[in-house]
Scaffold this active site. Structure first.
Site, PDB file in Angstrom:
ATOM      1  N   ASP A  32       0.799  -1.244   0.000  1.00  0.00           N
ATOM      2  CA  ASP A  32       0.000   0.000   0.000  1.00  0.00           C
ATOM      3  C   ASP A  32       0.825   1.284   0.000  1.00  0.00           C
ATOM      4  O   ASP A  32       0.491   2.254   0.688  1.00  0.00           O
ATOM      5  CB  ASP A  32      -0.957   0.005   1.194  1.00  0.00           C
ATOM      6  CG  ASP A  32      -1.968  -1.122   1.154  1.00  0.00           C
ATOM      7  OD1 ASP A  32      -1.910  -1.955   0.229  1.00  0.00           O
ATOM      8  OD2 ASP A  32      -2.815  -1.190   2.051  1.00  0.00           O
ATOM      9  N   ASP A  56      -4.668  -0.730  -1.645  1.00  0.00           N
ATOM     10  CA  ASP A  56      -6.062  -0.553  -1.269  1.00  0.00           C
ATOM     11  C   ASP A  56      -6.783  -0.119  -2.542  1.00  0.00           C
ATOM     12  O   ASP A  56      -6.329   0.788  -3.233  1.00  0.00           O
ATOM     13  CB  ASP A  56      -6.194   0.554  -0.207  1.00  0.00           C
ATOM     14  CG  ASP A  56      -6.431   0.011   1.187  1.00  0.00           C
ATOM     15  OD1 ASP A  56      -6.205  -1.186   1.411  1.00  0.00           O
ATOM     16  OD2 ASP A  56      -6.845   0.801   2.053  1.00  0.00           O
ATOM     17  N   HIS A  66     -10.558   0.340  -2.994  1.00  0.00           N
ATOM     18  CA  HIS A  66     -11.920   0.275  -2.466  1.00  0.00           C
ATOM     19  C   HIS A  66     -12.966   0.698  -3.499  1.00  0.00           C
ATOM     20  O   HIS A  66     -12.845   1.761  -4.113  1.00  0.00           O
ATOM     21  CB  HIS A  66     -12.049   1.166  -1.234  1.00  0.00           C
ATOM     22  CG  HIS A  66     -11.209   0.725  -0.075  1.00  0.00           C
ATOM     23  ND1 HIS A  66     -11.230  -0.562   0.412  1.00  0.00           N
ATOM     24  CD2 HIS A  66     -10.317   1.408   0.695  1.00  0.00           C
ATOM     25  CE1 HIS A  66     -10.398  -0.654   1.440  1.00  0.00           C
ATOM     26  NE2 HIS A  66      -9.821   0.529   1.627  1.00  0.00           N
ATOM     27  N   HIS A  80     -16.238   0.278   6.470  1.00  0.00           N
ATOM     28  CA  HIS A  80     -14.827   0.689   6.470  1.00  0.00           C
ATOM     29  C   HIS A  80     -14.718   2.197   6.241  1.00  0.00           C
ATOM     30  O   HIS A  80     -13.835   2.844   6.784  1.00  0.00           O
ATOM     31  CB  HIS A  80     -14.076  -0.083   5.387  1.00  0.00           C
ATOM     32  CG  HIS A  80     -12.592   0.105   5.391  1.00  0.00           C
ATOM     33  ND1 HIS A  80     -11.787  -0.284   6.440  1.00  0.00           N
ATOM     34  CD2 HIS A  80     -11.760   0.643   4.463  1.00  0.00           C
ATOM     35  CE1 HIS A  80     -10.518  -0.004   6.157  1.00  0.00           C
ATOM     36  NE2 HIS A  80     -10.480   0.567   4.968  1.00  0.00           N
ATOM     37  N   HIS A  90     -10.799   6.672   1.341  1.00  0.00           N
ATOM     38  CA  HIS A  90      -9.405   6.608   0.897  1.00  0.00           C
ATOM     39  C   HIS A  90      -9.239   5.448  -0.067  1.00  0.00           C
ATOM     40  O   HIS A  90     -10.086   4.559  -0.119  1.00  0.00           O
ATOM     41  CB  HIS A  90      -8.467   6.407   2.101  1.00  0.00           C
ATOM     42  CG  HIS A  90      -8.692   5.095   2.790  1.00  0.00           C
ATOM     43  ND1 HIS A  90      -9.693   4.904   3.717  1.00  0.00           N
ATOM     44  CD2 HIS A  90      -8.073   3.898   2.651  1.00  0.00           C
ATOM     45  CE1 HIS A  90      -9.670   3.645   4.133  1.00  0.00           C
ATOM     46  NE2 HIS A  90      -8.701   3.017   3.500  1.00  0.00           N
ATOM     47  N   LYS A  92      -6.761  -5.019  -3.123  1.00  0.00           N
ATOM     48  CA  LYS A  92      -7.532  -5.569  -2.008  1.00  0.00           C
ATOM     49  C   LYS A  92      -8.551  -4.565  -1.505  1.00  0.00           C
ATOM     50  O   LYS A  92      -8.441  -3.373  -1.761  1.00  0.00           O
ATOM     51  CB  LYS A  92      -6.583  -5.985  -0.882  1.00  0.00           C
ATOM     52  CG  LYS A  92      -5.759  -4.827  -0.330  1.00  0.00           C
ATOM     53  CD  LYS A  92      -4.683  -5.320   0.614  1.00  0.00           C
ATOM     54  CE  LYS A  92      -3.880  -4.200   1.195  1.00  0.00           C
ATOM     55  NZ  LYS A  92      -4.612  -3.230   1.989  1.00  0.00           N
ATOM     56  N   CYS A 103      -1.981  -2.377   7.643  1.00  0.00           N
ATOM     57  CA  CYS A 103      -1.884  -3.298   6.514  1.00  0.00           C
ATOM     58  C   CYS A 103      -0.570  -4.059   6.455  1.00  0.00           C
ATOM     59  O   CYS A 103      -0.559  -5.225   6.070  1.00  0.00           O
ATOM     60  CB  CYS A 103      -2.176  -2.553   5.213  1.00  0.00           C
ATOM     61  SG  CYS A 103      -3.880  -1.922   5.179  1.00  0.00           S
TER      62      CYS A 103
END
Length: 191
Positions: free
Chosen positions: A10, A52, A54, A60, A74, A99, A141
């Site tokens: 990340d 990340d 998303h 979350h 984010h 992810k 993470c």
């Protein structure tokens, strides 16, 4: 002799100064990871990045985040701040794992490649038995990825000078948990 992978967790603008969820020192970690990877690429049989990514991660994201289980928006899939940090432009990673599309997605082991392979599948297919984990954030993470690596049977190191926690207290807690789980904590300069 171990067959080793470098897992770069990340390292994205979203987690660096100026991003939506900045970690103090994030931009420096990005520069340091890039320099380390360039200088020591020969140590690794495989280099993997996680991001990340998303889409709709449910609780979350929150307008009133508690910074424990919920966070400001984010790492939004496709956004410039979800891309790899510009410092990593020359990284030449072998594999990219994304992810957290529809969940928290703290661990790289929860993500998949563009062809739907898990990180564990990628590592096993490459004959990897040991991993070095670096990136952001150490307390979240990086910690989860390293813990899952140990659980999956990989000899695991976190390179402590190539990561940064959300806070000093959470970093200390993460290092205690990682050490107790059998993760080796070492600066890259000691390798």
């Amino acid at each position: 002799m171990s067959t080793r992978a470098l897992i770069v967790v990340d390292v994205q603008p979203t987690f660096c100064e100026g991003g939506e969820l900045p970690v103090d020192g994030g931009n420096q970690v990005a520069a340091d990871v890039a320099a380390y990877a360039a200088a020591h690429r020969g140590r690794y049989d495989l280099v993997v990045t996680t991001q990340d990514w998303h889409v709709d991660p449910g609780e979350h994201f929150s307008d009133n985040p508690d910074y424990v289980d919920s966070w400001p928006v984010h790492g939004v899939a496709g956004s410039p701040n979800a891309a790899l940090h510009p410092a990593l432009a020359d990284l030449a990673a072998d594999v990219a794992v994304r992810k957290g599309q529809y969940d928290h997605g703290y661990s790289g082991f929860e993500g998949v490649t563009d062809d739907d392979r898990t990180l564990e599948d990628v590592l096993h297919a490459a004959g990897i038995d040991a991993v070095d984990v670096v990136g952001l954030a150490e307390s979240h993470c990086v910690r989860r990825t390293a813990l899952d690596a140990v659980t999956a049977g990989f000899a695991t190191r976190v390179l402590t000078d190539l990561t940064a926690p959300v806070s000093p207290e959470l970093g200390e807690r993460a290092r205690t948990e990682l050490a107790a789980a059998g993760v080796t904590l070492t600066p890259s300069t000691a390798l």
